[in-house]
Design a protein around this motif. Structure first.
Motif, PDB file in Angstrom:
ATOM      1  N   ALA A  75       0.814  -1.216   0.000  1.00 38.74           N
ATOM      2  CA  ALA A  75       0.000   0.000   0.000  1.00 38.74           C
ATOM      3  C   ALA A  75       0.845   1.262   0.000  1.00 38.74           C
ATOM      4  O   ALA A  75       0.476   2.273  -0.597  1.00 38.74           O
ATOM      5  CB  ALA A  75      -0.932  -0.012   1.211  1.00 38.74           C
ATOM      6  N   SER A  76       2.002   1.196   0.637  1.00 38.88           N
ATOM      7  CA  SER A  76       2.859   2.378   0.736  1.00 38.88           C
ATOM      8  C   SER A  76       3.444   2.789  -0.605  1.00 38.88           C
ATOM      9  O   SER A  76       3.919   3.919  -0.768  1.00 38.88           O
ATOM     10  CB  SER A  76       3.994   2.109   1.730  1.00 38.88           C
ATOM     11  N   ARG A  77       3.436   1.868  -1.590  1.00 41.99           N
ATOM     12  CA  ARG A  77       4.044   2.170  -2.883  1.00 41.99           C
ATOM     13  C   ARG A  77       3.026   2.373  -4.000  1.00 41.99           C
ATOM     14  O   ARG A  77       3.404   2.724  -5.115  1.00 41.99           O
ATOM     15  CB  ARG A  77       4.984   1.029  -3.287  1.00 41.99           C
ATOM     16  N   GLN A  78       1.770   2.143  -3.718  1.00 37.51           N
ATOM     17  CA  GLN A  78       0.783   2.164  -4.792  1.00 37.51           C
ATOM     18  C   GLN A  78       0.689   3.523  -5.469  1.00 37.51           C
ATOM     19  O   GLN A  78       0.699   3.618  -6.708  1.00 37.51           O
ATOM     20  CB  GLN A  78      -0.578   1.728  -4.246  1.00 37.51           C
ATOM     21  N   THR A  79       0.597   4.580  -4.693  1.00 38.96           N
ATOM     22  CA  THR A  79       0.470   5.918  -5.279  1.00 38.96           C
ATOM     23  C   THR A  79       1.730   6.315  -6.034  1.00 38.96           C
ATOM     24  O   THR A  79       1.674   6.871  -7.137  1.00 38.96           O
ATOM     25  CB  THR A  79       0.149   6.954  -4.198  1.00 38.96           C
ATOM     26  N   LEU A  80       2.910   6.023  -5.438  1.00 37.17           N
ATOM     27  CA  LEU A  80       4.172   6.345  -6.095  1.00 37.17           C
ATOM     28  C   LEU A  80       4.285   5.631  -7.441  1.00 37.17           C
ATOM     29  O   LEU A  80       4.616   6.248  -8.457  1.00 37.17           O
ATOM     30  CB  LEU A  80       5.338   5.946  -5.195  1.00 37.17           C
ATOM     31  N   LEU A  81       3.995   4.335  -7.463  1.00 36.48           N
ATOM     32  CA  LEU A  81       4.157   3.568  -8.692  1.00 36.48           C
ATOM     33  C   LEU A  81       3.114   3.944  -9.743  1.00 36.48           C
ATOM     34  O   LEU A  81       3.418   3.977 -10.940  1.00 36.48           O
ATOM     35  CB  LEU A  81       4.095   2.071  -8.388  1.00 36.48           C
ATOM     36  N   ALA A  82       1.898   4.238  -9.294  1.00 34.25           N
ATOM     37  CA  ALA A  82       0.884   4.701 -10.250  1.00 34.25           C
ATOM     38  C   ALA A  82       1.282   6.048 -10.837  1.00 34.25           C
ATOM     39  O   ALA A  82       1.111   6.299 -12.043  1.00 34.25           O
ATOM     40  CB  ALA A  82      -0.475   4.798  -9.561  1.00 34.25           C
ATOM     41  N   GLY A  83       1.847   6.917 -10.003  1.00 35.36           N
ATOM     42  CA  GLY A  83       2.318   8.209 -10.490  1.00 35.36           C
ATOM     43  C   GLY A  83       3.464   8.056 -11.462  1.00 35.36           C
ATOM     44  O   GLY A  83       3.552   8.769 -12.477  1.00 35.36           O
ATOM     45  N   PHE A  84       4.359   7.103 -11.177  1.00 33.72           N
ATOM     46  CA  PHE A  84       5.482   6.857 -12.082  1.00 33.72           C
ATOM     47  C   PHE A  84       4.987   6.334 -13.431  1.00 33.72           C
ATOM     48  O   PHE A  84       5.448   6.781 -14.487  1.00 33.72           O
ATOM     49  CB  PHE A  84       6.433   5.840 -11.443  1.00 33.72           C
ATOM     50  N   ALA A  85       4.028   5.414 -13.407  1.00 28.08           N
ATOM     51  CA  ALA A  85       3.464   4.895 -14.658  1.00 28.08           C
ATOM     52  C   ALA A  85       2.827   6.015 -15.475  1.00 28.08           C
ATOM     53  O   ALA A  85       3.015   6.103 -16.700  1.00 28.08           O
ATOM     54  CB  ALA A  85       2.436   3.801 -14.356  1.00 28.08           C
TER      55      ALA A  85
END
Length: 577
Positions: free
Chosen positions: A127-137
């Protein structure tokens, strides 16, 4: 049969209500930065000229001034409605067209963020990485240099607009509150699906994407979700059938695409795509050979150019995706999404260009899902991961800026393309025309010669070639090429050019004879009367010159040269002059 515990963890869960984040200000700042970087990255192309297929579209045609209903009569009315809006704003100034492309691309990128964020939730990524990785995509989708063809190219709007609409439909599907789709969601998805189809036909694959998604995540490798959403798929099947009927002629009798293509068969195209699919992945991972017009050889048999090896690798990858679907659900799903979204243009429907980078605009989301799945599993500190993502994004933006600089200059674009595709005749033709516009006629002639060596000269090439000779004051060679063009197709246009070349050499009887032929072939061709008016003016037959100039303007009110000549003649005829 009930889903196993292992399958249940992939169950499509209701979207939780989101509390207002105390960091929403940061998100707005990131969004504003994304807009600024996007406009910087594509800045060199914002005032770029009409290029390649742009010149065949209504907004680039000289004197095209038709009501909205004429624009909407096209097979892609939603797309052409957006072109009509730009045409009302700026006519032949390309700035508003390019800005519209950027806005469409920006919205599509925002939808990629939402889509990837939801799929990371379904895949139970940290959960801690979901927003970061979605933003990166989303950032990579926004700023990847391979996207320049779909964004900087005005004709590429068919890609970006249709994909934006499909992504909107898919986002609604993913964020529905219940596993079973309501009639309201069904109606909204169908509306967006229809708009996407009327922007570009490749979006017909959306129902298959929804089916795959329901099977994969609702509740997890089960047909239960598909059965529960029968009403959506039933209506979509009817819509897809109607679309197939509408595009039937395009599919079977299209000029540049369809089963009526004569250059190669459907199975030869399929063999070729076994290899081409890897080209797109290569451009995604290392975009160093971007090209508007790929010179990609056709595999006429399964053994030619390694097509069978490509097929073997793809079968192995698909098998691996299925075998590891529970261990790596998001990456496996991403691979199948990539292949599925490429299938309308990279399977059995022949297209004259076997590789075109803008096709990756749709399917890149599948590759991004593989990347974020890998990153979600990397054992690295969150801050370090964020820095890496930020650096990669900035590098991508810099490369996109460089590529947009090429797209912003017609000469640079075709010079770059000719270096990468030296054996494609039309590339040298376009480069020749770029030299012609720069008044480098000797260099244009060299490119016309290369074009003719690669492919038998056609009517329009011979006319362009002849006019280049004329610009260098070589009337004999100019007339030779124009006569060759007339032998291929006797038109008023080519005979008017013959008359014009003769007139420049003061061979007025020959010029008038050629113009008389042009008038017999097409009495409504305006330039015939323009050139005849010039001859009469030079030979002192002023009243006849006036009549011909007036006739030219009656046929084409946008013929500015005739208007200027007529005004000059009339000013001399005024009393007291």
């Amino acid at each position: 049969m009930k889903a196993s515990r292992r399958e249940a963890k992939h169950k499509l869960e209701a979207v939780p209500a989101q509390a207002k984040s105390p960091r929403h200000g940061l998100y707005w700042a990131i969004a504003a930065a994304a807009v600024a970087v996007l406009f910087w990255a594509y800045g060199p192309a914002l005032h770029g000229p009409f290029l390649f297929d742009d010149n065949t579209l209504p907004f680039a045609l000289p004197g095209f001034d038709q009501p909205l209903k004429v624009w909407l009569a096209n097979v892609r009315p939603v797309l052409f409605f957006t072109y009509w809006i730009n045409n009302q704003i700026s006519r032949d100034d390309t700035y508003s067209y390019h800005v519209t492309n950027l806005i469409i691309h920006l919205i599509a990128s925002g939808l990629v963020f939402l889509m990837v964020r939801r799929l990371l939730e379904l895949a139970k990524a940290p959960a801690s990485r979901q927003t970061l990785l979605a933003g990166f995509a989303a950032a990579i989708f926004l700023l990847h240099p391979v996207q320049t063809e779909a964004v900087a190219y005005l004709a590429g709007r068919s890609e970006s607009l249709s994909v934006m609409l499909v992504f909107a439909a898919f986002t609604l599907f993913l964020y529905r509150r219940e596993a079973r789709v309501t009639w309201g969601v069904t109606a909204a998805v169908l509306l967006l699906f229809g708009a996407a189809l009327f922007s570009k036909e490749h979006t017909i694959v959306l129902p298959a994407l929804l089916l795959l998604t329901d099977y994969w995540w609702n509740p997890g490798f089960s047909f239960a979700g598909i059965r529960g959403n029968w009403k959506l798929y039933g209506v979509m099947a009817l819509g897809a059938a109607a679309a197939l009927a509408k595009f039937w002629n395009l599919i079977f009798h299209g000029g540049g695409a369809g089963f009526g293509l004569t250059e190669f068969t459907w199975y030869q195209y399929l063999f070729t795509q076994f290899r081409a699919l890897f080209v797109y992945i290569g451009e995604f991972l290392l975009p160093v050979n971007l090209n508007i017009d790929w010179d990609f050889p056709i595999s006429h048999t399964i053994l030619e150019h390694g097509a069978i090896a490509g097929l073997a690798v793809w079968l192995a990858l698909i098998g691996a995706a299925w075998y590891y679907r529970r261990r790596f659900p998001l990456a496996s799903y991403g691979l199948l999404v990539y292949l599925l979204l490429m299938s309308p243009t990279s399977s059995i429907l022949p297209i004259k260009d076997p590789v075109a980078e803008r096709r990756l605009y749709f399917s890149i989301v599948g590759l991004l899902l593989i990347v974020v799945d890998v990153l979600s599993r990397v054992k690295v500190d969150y801050r370090k991961l964020a820095w890496v993502c930020g650096i990669v994004t900035l590098v991508a933006a810099g490369v996109t800026h460089a590529r947009a600089s090429v797209w912003g200059d017609q000469f640079l674009l075709w010079h770059d393309t000719a270096a990468k595709s030296p054996n494609k005749s039309r590339v040298h033709w376009w480069l020749a025309m770029s030299y012609y516009e720069r008044q480098q006629y000797d260099l244009a002639l060299a490119e016309f010669e290369k074009t003719a060596q690669l492919e038998r000269p056609v009517y329009q090439l011979l006319i362009d070639w002849g006019l280049a000779y004329d610009a260098l004051n070589q009337p004999g060679k100019a007339l030779e090429k124009l006569r060759q063009a007339a032998a291929l197709d006797a038109t008023a246009h080519v005979y008017s050019q013959i008359g014009m070349v003769y007139a420049k050499s003061s061979q007025y009887p020959e010029a008038l004879e050629a113009l008389a032929t042009a008038e017999r072939l097409d009495p409504a061709f305006a330039r015939t009367y323009l050139y005849r008016g010039k001859i009469f003016l030079k030979t002192g037959r002023v009243p006849e010159a006036v009549v011909n100039y007036q006739r030219a303007l009656a046929l084409d009110r946008n013929l500015e040269e005739a208007r200027q000549d007529l005004a000059q003649v009339q000013s001399k005829l005024r009393p007291g002059r």
